[in-house]
Design a protein around this motif. Structure first.
Motif, PDB file in Angstrom:
ATOM      1  N   VAL A 231       0.863  -1.182   0.000  1.00 46.44           N
ATOM      2  CA  VAL A 231       0.000   0.000   0.000  1.00 46.44           C
ATOM      3  C   VAL A 231       0.896   1.227   0.000  1.00 46.44           C
ATOM      4  N   ILE A 232       0.661   2.103  -0.980  1.00 45.10           N
ATOM      5  CA  ILE A 232       1.459   3.325  -1.132  1.00 45.10           C
ATOM      6  C   ILE A 232       0.616   4.511  -0.716  1.00 45.10           C
ATOM      7  N   ARG A 233       1.197   5.345   0.151  1.00 49.69           N
ATOM      8  CA  ARG A 233       0.516   6.554   0.603  1.00 49.69           C
ATOM      9  C   ARG A 233       1.529   7.684   0.738  1.00 49.69           C
ATOM     10  N   ASP A 234       1.211   8.824   0.169  1.00 48.41           N
ATOM     11  CA  ASP A 234       2.074  10.003   0.257  1.00 48.41           C
ATOM     12  C   ASP A 234       3.498   9.690  -0.173  1.00 48.41           C
ATOM     13  N   ARG A 235       3.610   8.947  -1.279  1.00 45.51           N
ATOM     14  CA  ARG A 235       4.904   8.604  -1.877  1.00 45.51           C
ATOM     15  C   ARG A 235       5.785   7.773  -0.953  1.00 45.51           C
ATOM     16  N   LYS A 236       5.153   7.042  -0.070  1.00 48.74           N
ATOM     17  CA  LYS A 236       5.881   6.150   0.825  1.00 48.74           C
ATOM     18  C   LYS A 236       5.195   4.793   0.853  1.00 48.74           C
ATOM     19  N   MET A 237       5.973   3.764   1.165  1.00 53.47           N
ATOM     20  CA  MET A 237       5.416   2.428   1.289  1.00 53.47           C
ATOM     21  C   MET A 237       4.830   2.298   2.689  1.00 53.47           C
ATOM     22  N   LEU A 238       3.504   2.382   2.768  1.00 52.64           N
ATOM     23  CA  LEU A 238       2.848   2.328   4.064  1.00 52.64           C
ATOM     24  C   LEU A 238       2.993   0.949   4.700  1.00 52.64           C
ATOM     25  N   ILE A 239       2.783  -0.088   3.901  1.00 57.17           N
ATOM     26  CA  ILE A 239       2.903  -1.455   4.383  1.00 57.17           C
ATOM     27  C   ILE A 239       3.175  -2.367   3.187  1.00 57.17           C
ATOM     28  N   LYS A 240       3.953  -3.400   3.426  1.00 59.23           N
ATOM     29  CA  LYS A 240       4.245  -4.389   2.385  1.00 59.23           C
ATOM     30  C   LYS A 240       4.322  -5.752   3.040  1.00 59.23           C
ATOM     31  N   SER A 241       3.640  -6.731   2.475  1.00 56.35           N
ATOM     32  CA  SER A 241       3.641  -8.073   3.062  1.00 56.35           C
ATOM     33  C   SER A 241       4.981  -8.751   2.807  1.00 56.35           C
ATOM     34  N   PRO A 242       5.583  -9.335   3.832  1.00 58.01           N
ATOM     35  CA  PRO A 242       6.833 -10.077   3.621  1.00 58.01           C
ATOM     36  C   PRO A 242       6.533 -11.446   3.033  1.00 58.01           C
ATOM     37  N   PRO A 243       7.456 -12.016   2.266  1.00 52.99           N
ATOM     38  CA  PRO A 243       7.227 -13.342   1.698  1.00 52.99           C
ATOM     39  C   PRO A 243       7.259 -14.425   2.764  1.00 52.99           C
ATOM     40  N   GLN A 244       6.458 -15.436   2.594  1.00 58.94           N
ATOM     41  CA  GLN A 244       6.487 -16.621   3.455  1.00 58.94           C
ATOM     42  C   GLN A 244       7.316 -17.691   2.747  1.00 58.94           C
ATOM     43  N   GLN A 245       8.406 -18.120   3.374  1.00 60.64           N
ATOM     44  CA  GLN A 245       9.275 -19.102   2.755  1.00 60.64           C
ATOM     45  C   GLN A 245       9.731 -20.129   3.784  1.00 60.64           C
TER      46      GLN A 245
END
Length: 391
Positions: free
Chosen positions: A230-244
């Motif tokens: 999710v991008i907000r105000d030109r910043k990455m608000l949240i990003k899901s990490p990969p499950q490995q």
């Protein structure tokens, strides 16, 4: 041994080690027998500043919550269903240039239920003579069917993997004119994934990420190395990490007993606001494009008033362009170095991108059609038209 991961390009490598890592990249989705799975799974707890790994409890990941407007960082999530937002959706699916079968990725946008999803089929099944993209396509189609059925009839009805009952469920969903009974929740979204998995009998396996929108609230479930940001105000608000389970060996669900369970997916719940951009993608995106570059492509599209469809197309093309480079520093090469492997360049793969642009809306309208975008049809700016939905 891998380099120091600083990306300066001064690592010394032999042709044999480089070829070995290229082979590992090509074997990423090779089916493997899982053992002692419960003891090896981890989840991630988000804080405002960092991500701290924690052991999974009870086999089901905890819901990840973040305060988006200065509210408390814990406690009951306060949804604002009265806020009317408009979602402009776009989807692009680009197969690996060497694949003539359309690739193994699949995606869908269902404006009827306010849900989107991506899936990445396990390529190793092709070695057994099985269409490696069949399972991913079927799972996405079933996820759309289940979500639409829940929306019209509530989630109390059991949706099974019997063909006749699927057809009956589809008929009921199409004929019903009653108001929606399904109250969206992150548990309900997980139930969509579970029942779509139950309804998919085709051989194969895949990674998967689903997201739903209701009011100003977004929920997501992610299993494997597909994911969302999710991008907000030109910043990455949240990003899901990969499950490995280990490097280049992601979680995956499938038709066999040796795959992971849908209940092992990570769950997310957050509040959106006008101006946000939601990006779902398979590993073909996240293995090749760094966060700052994802933000740059999306923000440039917003600035030029492009549709979400064109933005998704641009981002997918950019990811594949980087994937064809043998010299760049990529997220995949950084991850390889972190785990002690040497890998230089991008990792060309099937690439699927679904983008949702979030804007304010005055009039509420939920009577939109829904579209399925399986990997069997190659994406282009003309073949995958964008849709709009209000939630």
């Amino acid at each position: 041994r891998g380099g120091d991961g600083d990306g300066d390009g001064d690592e010394m490598r032999t042709s044999s080690s480089y070829s070995c890592l290229r082979w590992m990249a090509s074997q990423r989705h090779r089916p493997r027998l899982l053992s002692t799975r419960a003891n090896r799974c981890t989840t991630t707890s988000f804080t405002a500043a960092a991500m701290t790994p924690r052991r999974r409890r009870g086999g089901v990941s905890r819901i990840k919550r973040r305060a988006m407007h200065g509210g408390p960082k814990s406690g009951k999530f306060e949804e604002k269903p009265n806020r009317k937002l408009r979602f402009d959706f776009g989807v692009s699916i680009l197969p690996h240039p060497d694949k003539r079968n359309g690739g193994e990725d699949a995606a869908f946008v269902c404006t009827k239920s306010g849900m989107i999803g991506v899936a990445d089929g396990v390529g190793g099944w092709a070695e057994k003579g099985i269409d490696a993209g069949l399972y991913a396509r079927s799972l996405m189609i079933n996820a759309q069917k289940v979500s639409s059925f829940f929306r019209e009839n509530g989630d109390s009805t059991i949706f099974t993997n019997k063909v006749k009952e699927q057809e009956d469920a589809d008929a009921i969903a199409e004929e019903s004119s009653a108001p929606p009974l399904w109250i969206p929740s992150v548990a309900g979204l997980l139930k969509v994934l579970v029942r779509a998995h139950q309804a998919t009998n085709d051989p194969g396996s895949c990674t998967v990420c689903l997201a739903s929108f209701h009011g100003s609230c977004m929920r997501a479930v992610n299993l494997g190395d597909s994911g969302f940001a999710v991008i907000r105000d030109r910043k990455m608000l949240i990003k899901s990490p990969p499950q490995q389970h280990s490097f280049n060996f992601p979680f995956q669900i499938g038709s066999g007993k040796d795959n992971d369970s849908p209940s092992m997916a990570d769950l997310y719940e957050l509040e959106l606001q006008a101006g946000d951009a939601v990006v779902l993608g398979t590993d073909g995106l996240f293995d090749n494009v760094f966060d700052d570059d994802i933000i740059s492509v999306v923000e440039q599209s917003r600035k030029k008033e492009m549709s979400a469809q064109q933005s998704a197309r641009n981002l997918a093309l950019f990811a594949q362009e980087l994937g064809q480079s043998a010299t760049i520093r990529s997220p995949f090469s950084v991850a390889a170095a972190r785990d002690g492997y040497l890998f230089v360049g991008g990792k060309l793969d099937d690439t699927s991108v679904v983008i949702a642009f979030v804007d304010e809306q005055d009039d509420f309208n939920s009577d939109n059609d829904h579209d399925i975008f399986p990997s069997s049809s190659r994406s282009s700016s003309s073949s995958s038209s964008s849709s709009s939905s209000s939630s």
